[in-house]
Design a protein around this motif. Structure first.
Motif, short mmCIF file in Angstrom:
data_model
loop_
_atom_site.label_atom_id
_atom_site.label_comp_id
_atom_site.label_asym_id
_atom_site.label_seq_id
_atom_site.Cartn_x
_atom_site.Cartn_y
_atom_site.Cartn_z
N LEU A 135 0.70 -1.11 -0.14
CA LEU A 135 0.00 -0.11 0.04
C LEU A 135 0.90 1.43 0.11
CD1 LEU A 135 -2.65 1.57 0.54
CD2 LEU A 135 -2.40 1.16 2.93
N ASN A 136 0.44 2.20 -0.80
CA ASN A 136 1.32 3.32 -0.78
C ASN A 136 0.39 4.65 -0.70
OD1 ASN A 136 1.02 4.59 -3.71
ND2 ASN A 136 1.54 2.56 -4.04
N VAL A 137 0.68 6.04 0.09
CA VAL A 137 -0.15 6.84 0.13
C VAL A 137 0.94 8.12 0.22
CG1 VAL A 137 -1.28 8.24 1.85
CG2 VAL A 137 -1.54 5.70 1.63
N ARG A 138 0.54 9.20 -0.69
CA ARG A 138 1.25 10.57 -0.72
C ARG A 138 0.53 11.54 -0.62
NH1 ARG A 138 2.48 13.25 -5.31
NH2 ARG A 138 1.34 12.62 -7.06
N ALA A 139 1.21 12.80 -0.45
CA ALA A 139 0.61 14.12 -0.47
C ALA A 139 1.72 15.12 -0.61
CB ALA A 139 0.04 14.51 1.10
N GLU A 140 1.32 16.13 -1.42
CA GLU A 140 2.09 17.00 -1.97
C GLU A 140 1.67 18.62 -2.12
OE1 GLU A 140 5.24 17.85 -5.84
OE2 GLU A 140 3.78 15.96 -5.75
N ALA A 141 2.40 19.42 -1.83
CA ALA A 141 2.02 20.91 -2.04
C ALA A 141 3.25 21.65 -2.63
CB ALA A 141 1.56 21.77 -0.54
N LYS A 142 2.85 22.38 -3.42
CA LYS A 142 3.90 23.30 -4.47
C LYS A 142 3.43 24.71 -4.73
CE LYS A 142 4.68 21.91 -8.80
NZ LYS A 142 5.43 21.14 -9.96
N ARG A 143 4.27 25.58 -4.75
CA ARG A 143 4.15 26.95 -4.96
C ARG A 143 4.88 27.21 -6.25
NH1 ARG A 143 0.46 30.50 -5.48
NH2 ARG A 143 1.18 32.61 -5.49
N GLY B 295 -2.58 11.12 -3.01
CA GLY B 295 -3.11 9.69 -3.70
C GLY B 295 -2.88 8.66 -2.77
N ALA B 296 -3.37 7.42 -3.29
CA ALA B 296 -3.28 6.02 -2.63
C ALA B 296 -3.06 5.24 -3.62
CB ALA B 296 -4.22 5.94 -1.50
#
Length: 487
Positions: free
Chosen positions: A332-340, A360-361
């Motif tokens: 199982l994989n989960v990720r989160a990201e923020a970019k300016r 995403g997951a």
């Protein structure tokens, strides 16, 4: 006046000056997989003794419940990997008042390890080592378990400590090979690819006629949209990853990457001709917590995008990702990201700064014959100053890979993305814009045809974009042959 025109310009130029985030994700995933390949627990498989069993010459020997016989039975069962017998003999051995605590703990720990419970095995082996710090076999098994649990600094220190003791030359050679594996884990891992190919629609054109004037539902004025422009190209990518062990499961993580495409042609339909050659470079640097069955990373990063003859934007962001092996086959994989994203001054008459949030997951399944499947969903939010440019994206992805015994491998993936914009514009007759994008990719490589670790890889990609705004509907096909070096 420019501020009033800016939202309209954003609507017609949103993709022209943005790095391909799908390519960035693919390169980062590739570097992570290469690093994990080097730290695979299989590299620490038993190398101390592969011979011996309770069954000798096809005959089964009964092990009496005496301390001497059970000790021999435990060692024979461990060396023969008969883990059921190991548990049986260890339980019987523990009931004897004269049992050696470290031997029982070592046997129980190795049986846990055989079931994939590396954390529980390590706990038992630490206790065994504390009970008998001079036992070479226990010290070796403890060092190996540290390595399997990705505690590289502790594993290296324990192996070096064991080397100070007396042992057969074969065992000493095995310990040195383990130290070499740990040394490789500290090195840079990744890939470099250089090749050429052809893209039949570098400008994402469709050659349609767009209605720009209508009366009572009848169009009386049209304008031609740009036609597809095809071009040969040269392409490269380079990505690497390096971990610096701190203590236990904690590491510093570095992941630089760069990729780009040089097209032989520009879009001559624009005045002046629009160049599409581009380059993206990024540096990720942060923290990793890595165990035998899970991996968590948090990496702030800096990104630079260059297209045509000048820099277009710089971006700062951070990504958090977590992967867990649920079983020996499922992950199982989960990720989160923020970019300016901030455009350079000369670009701001065409583009506006924005913020991107993604999450995403996914799930992966690995078969035992070199075949693997994966899939997942991603959500994204692009926040521009103007409602007609802001969007929500919903992406589904599925893929698989197959490694054949002759060294040939095949990867394929499909992606489907829906983009919903917050408000309408003149391009969609006041209705919010709606895009649908399908991307199909495949790669065929032959690692056995390598020369000095360089081998060929053929890649194909097809993209179909549909939209309620004619300007954003297009079809694009790309094929490339590259030479790839993996390290």
């Amino acid at each position: 006046m420019k501020k009033h025109l800016l939202p309209l310009i954003l609507l017609v130029l949103p993709a022209a000056a943005l790095a391909d985030e799908d390519d960035t994700r693919m390169l980062l995933d590739g570097a992570q997989k290469e690093m994990r390949r080097q730290q695979d627990a299989a590299a620490f498989s038993d190398g101390l003794s592969d011979s011996g069993s309770i069954e000798i010459d096809g005959e089964t020997y009964i092990v009496p419940h005496t301390a001497h016989d059970l000790e021999l039975g435990i060692y024979y069962a461990i060396d023969g990997r008969q883990w059921g017998k190991v548990r049986e003999f260890a339980a019987a051995y523990r009931r004897l008042p004269e049992h050696k605590t470290h031997l029982a703990l070592m046997a129980e720990g190795l049986a846990e390890r055989a079931e994939g419970k590396v954390g529980a095995a390590l706990k038992k082996m630490k206790a065994a080592h504390a009970a008998a710090p001079d036992d070479v076999r226990v010290g070796l098994e403890l060092a190996r378990l540290y390595g399997e649990d990705n505690q590289n600094r502790e594993s290296q220190a324990q192996f070096k400590e064991v080397l100070k003791g007396e042992m057969p030359s074969e065992t000493r050679a095995a310990v040195q090979s383990y130290l070499d594996i740990l040394d490789k884990r500290r090195r840079w891992h990744g890939s470099i690819s250089i090749g050429g190919g052809y893209n039949d629609n570098i400008n994402q054109g469709n050659g349609k006629r767009e209605c720009v004037g209508s009366f009572m539902g009848q169009c009386f004025s049209y304008r031609p949209l740009p036609s597809p422009v095809g071009s040969p190209f040269w392409q490269y990518s380079a990505v690497a990853a390096k971990k610096i062990p701190l203590r236990g499961h904690h590491n510093l993580l570095l992941r630089p990457l760069s990729y780009g495409t040089k097209y032989r042609r520009d879009d001559s339909q624009s005045e002046p001709p629009e160049p599409y050659s581009e380059n993206t470079a990024a540096l990720y640097a942060g923290y990793e917590h890595n165990t035998a069955d899970s991996d968590f990373t948090f990496t702030p990063y800096f990104e630079h995008y260059y297209r045509g003859s000048r820099s277009r934007y710089r971006a700062w962001g951070a990504e958090a990702a977590w992967e867990k092996n649920l079983t020996a086959k499922w992950s199982l994989n989960v990720r989160a990201e923020a970019k300016r994203v901030k455009y350079l001054e000369q670009e701001r008459q065409y583009y506006s700064d924005y913020t991107l949030y993604t999450g995403g997951a996914g799930l992966g399944y690995t078969f035992s014959d070199g075949l693997g499947l994966y899939g997942g969903i991603d959500l994204a939010r692009r926040k521009y100053p103007y409602a007609a440019s802001r969007s929500k994206e919903y992406t589904a992805r599925i893929g698989g890979y197959k490694m054949f015994k002759n060294g040939i491998y095949f990867n394929a993936a499909a992606l489907y993305r829906l983009s919903h914009y917050d408000a309408g514009s003149y391009l969609t007759a006041g209705e919010p814009r709606r895009d649908r994008q399908t991307i199909l990719t495949a790669a065929l490589g032959a690692s056995k045809l390598s020369f000095k670790s360089i081998y060929p890889e053929l890649r194909v990609k097809r993209t179909v974009g549909r939209s309620n705004a004619d300007l954003f509907a297009y079809k694009q096909n790309e094929i490339a042959l590259a030479l790839k070096y993996r390290f």
